[in-house]
Scaffold this motif. Sequence first.
Motif, PDB file in Angstrom:
ATOM      1  N   SER A  57       0.830  -1.214   0.000  1.00  0.00           N
ATOM      2  CA  SER A  57       0.000   0.000   0.000  1.00  0.00           C
ATOM      3  C   SER A  57       0.858   1.255   0.000  1.00  0.00           C
ATOM      4  O   SER A  57       0.403   2.330   0.379  1.00  0.00           O
ATOM      5  N   THR A  58       2.119   1.109  -0.477  1.00  0.00           N
ATOM      6  CA  THR A  58       3.056   2.229  -0.405  1.00  0.00           C
ATOM      7  C   THR A  58       3.051   3.062  -1.684  1.00  0.00           C
ATOM      8  O   THR A  58       2.775   4.270  -1.650  1.00  0.00           O
ATOM      9  N   PHE A  59       3.366   2.450  -2.813  1.00  0.00           N
ATOM     10  CA  PHE A  59       3.435   3.220  -4.061  1.00  0.00           C
ATOM     11  C   PHE A  59       3.110   2.327  -5.236  1.00  0.00           C
ATOM     12  O   PHE A  59       3.097   1.089  -5.147  1.00  0.00           O
ATOM     13  N   LEU A  60       2.865   2.987  -6.364  1.00  0.00           N
ATOM     14  CA  LEU A  60       2.549   2.315  -7.620  1.00  0.00           C
ATOM     15  C   LEU A  60       3.458   2.892  -8.702  1.00  0.00           C
ATOM     16  O   LEU A  60       3.415   4.091  -8.975  1.00  0.00           O
ATOM     17  N   ASN A  61       4.288   2.040  -9.292  1.00  0.00           N
ATOM     18  CA  ASN A  61       5.190   2.447 -10.369  1.00  0.00           C
ATOM     19  C   ASN A  61       4.691   1.918 -11.705  1.00  0.00           C
ATOM     20  O   ASN A  61       4.252   0.770 -11.810  1.00  0.00           O
ATOM     21  N   ARG A  62       4.825   2.764 -12.738  1.00  0.00           N
ATOM     22  CA  ARG A  62       4.446   2.377 -14.100  1.00  0.00           C
ATOM     23  C   ARG A  62       5.551   2.826 -15.061  1.00  0.00           C
ATOM     24  O   ARG A  62       6.097   3.931 -14.924  1.00  0.00           O
ATOM     25  N   TYR A  63       5.836   1.955 -16.036  1.00  0.00           N
ATOM     26  CA  TYR A  63       6.862   2.256 -17.031  1.00  0.00           C
ATOM     27  C   TYR A  63       6.264   2.010 -18.413  1.00  0.00           C
ATOM     28  O   TYR A  63       5.659   0.964 -18.666  1.00  0.00           O
ATOM     29  N   LEU A  64       6.452   2.945 -19.314  1.00  0.00           N
ATOM     30  CA  LEU A  64       6.067   2.794 -20.717  1.00  0.00           C
ATOM     31  C   LEU A  64       7.301   3.085 -21.561  1.00  0.00           C
ATOM     32  O   LEU A  64       7.913   4.148 -21.433  1.00  0.00           O
ATOM     33  N   SER A  65       7.707   2.128 -22.408  1.00  0.00           N
ATOM     34  CA  SER A  65       8.965   2.270 -23.136  1.00  0.00           C
ATOM     35  C   SER A  65       8.779   2.012 -24.624  1.00  0.00           C
ATOM     36  O   SER A  65       7.894   1.264 -25.049  1.00  0.00           O
ATOM     37  N   LEU A  66       9.629   2.656 -25.406  1.00  0.00           N
ATOM     38  CA  LEU A  66       9.699   2.469 -26.853  1.00  0.00           C
ATOM     39  C   LEU A  66      11.171   2.323 -27.219  1.00  0.00           C
ATOM     40  O   LEU A  66      11.980   3.220 -26.953  1.00  0.00           O
ATOM     41  N   ASP A  67      11.526   1.170 -27.809  1.00  0.00           N
ATOM     42  CA  ASP A  67      12.917   0.863 -28.150  1.00  0.00           C
ATOM     43  C   ASP A  67      13.072   0.705 -29.653  1.00  0.00           C
ATOM     44  O   ASP A  67      12.205   0.141 -30.330  1.00  0.00           O
ATOM     45  N   PHE A  68      14.224   1.180 -30.153  1.00  0.00           N
ATOM     46  CA  PHE A  68      14.636   0.915 -31.519  1.00  0.00           C
ATOM     47  C   PHE A  68      16.006   0.232 -31.468  1.00  0.00           C
ATOM     48  O   PHE A  68      16.945   0.768 -30.883  1.00  0.00           O
ATOM     49  N   GLY A  69      16.090  -0.958 -32.057  1.00  0.00           N
ATOM     50  CA  GLY A  69      17.336  -1.710 -32.050  1.00  0.00           C
ATOM     51  C   GLY A  69      17.940  -1.787 -33.437  1.00  0.00           C
ATOM     52  O   GLY A  69      17.221  -1.896 -34.443  1.00  0.00           O
TER      53      GLY A  69
END
Length: 567
Positions: free
Chosen positions: A317-329
């Motif tokens: 119940s402490t925190f909520l992390n979200r990651y959205l990523s876009l990669d080009f290889g």
Amino acid sequence: MKTFLLACFLFFVAGGFICVAQNSYWVKLTSDELEGYADWKAFSGKIAGRNYLDSIQSSLQNEGYLGLYLLEDDIANDSARVKLVLGKKYIWDFISEGNVPREFSKDANPITQEYSSAVAWMRKVIREAENHGFPFAEIKLDSIQRSGNRLSAVFSYDSGPLILWDSVKVEGETKTQESYIQNITGIRPGTPFSQSQFEEANQILTRSPYFLQTQSPSVEFQIKKAQPTFTLRDRNTNVLDGIIGLLPNANEPGKMLITGQLDLELYHLGGKGRDVAVHWQRLNVATQSLDISAKESFLFNSPLDVSLGFNLLKQDSTFLNRYLSLDFGYHMSSNSYLRFFTRRQSSDVLSTKSYEDATKLPDIADYRWNQYGVGWNWNKLDSPYFPRRGFLISSEFAMGNKRILENTGFPPEVYVGLDLNSPQYLGKGEIEKHFYISPIWGMWFKGSMGFTQNKNLLLNDLFRLGGLKSIRGFNENFFFARSYGYINMEQRLFFGENSFLMVFADFGILENPYFAPSLDKPVSFGAGINLETGSGIFRFIYGVGKSNLQPLQFSYSRIHFGYLARF
């Protein structure tokens, strides 16, 4: 007793005959001009003995002893005594490149007086010709003249026809598209044939996680075209595994709580290197994680890959992390892979009750961080799943502006004088090395490090470590770290292609500014088994670890186990 002695006698006699049979031909090579050939050498047969003499003769001729000959002065059915007469050693006085194209000879070592230098030069020219569309090129010596033991000559070169690559042919039990093989190997129709490119393609396909080569690759030449053929069989790479549980929800009476774990990984969709993965985990009421990713290889038949990713971590119940990523290889070479990426990281505090009387910014806060970074991989492993030789290097660096958001649940004074916008940096790196000692014994070492830096670094900014994929002997995500470094070491005893027993030791050093003391040096050790079954991999690892937060006691030991089913 007599029977026993007779049996022993017959045993040794038979053994003697066997030894004689195994060494049925003997050669003694002597020379008045060279040393080291005075002893008898045993061979399995006459052909092997003659091959030995031919190899000695060929080697010395390449060194310039063109007039050498062998005298056989004592011949028997099972032996030969041969005298080697060297004669003069010839050297080069002058040699002209003749009509050899300069682009094929410019990287060759210069020809010296040593006779063998011309042979090496010719081999280099032929190799260059083979790699530039002329697999049938020939080169020879012309206009040879002799003055004593000094020679002069001119090279005569014939390129043969120009050969171009034809379309790639794929055979076997595989869904792999020919366009994917062309992209990953770089073999494209209409470009000049290259022997080194063909050999490199074989190595590239051997390391593919999607398929196996069931036959050695071949090339068919016809009408100035070369068509490579690769026979493949798809690996069982797809993963579907999970556990779903229903428990009474203590927080909401009368309702059920869904818990469990789901792993869905689909690879090489459509035979084009297209991957999709979903990982969900919820093992208690308050904590869960979700990771979704998708990758498209060789976008529009270019050397670019594109990947999308989403990650969610709810820490109780402490925190909520979200990651959205876009990669080009970008595929720089068969071993080198360069990535450019952008990532948006968001974090929100879930409960602010305990911070209502705070006088300074708590160790967690709401923020948004836009990252821009670059990554690089160098892969020299001999297998994508369970390598025994080679090494792997991977690295990543990102930077961007982090913006701290004002949470109405915090007292306003905690934001007074605080720089809400500041640059933040992140770096990670890994080095993995496999040692092949013998067919049943190998060793594995892996070193990992990382850091993140910001003037307002928060607890929900930090790396999460611990568990099966980092420091074993601890729960998953047990540690918070601003910077870290750890080493994994394993001794492996193989009893199958992908099955082995192992013992391990992990050593780390972690820094967490919110804990006292801030520096932690976790250590763990244990043993386990990796067992390949008909439809997957079973892994069982028992480990015990020690850190500032966990004493070295077997009551705190951890068991990491799982069964990965592939189809």
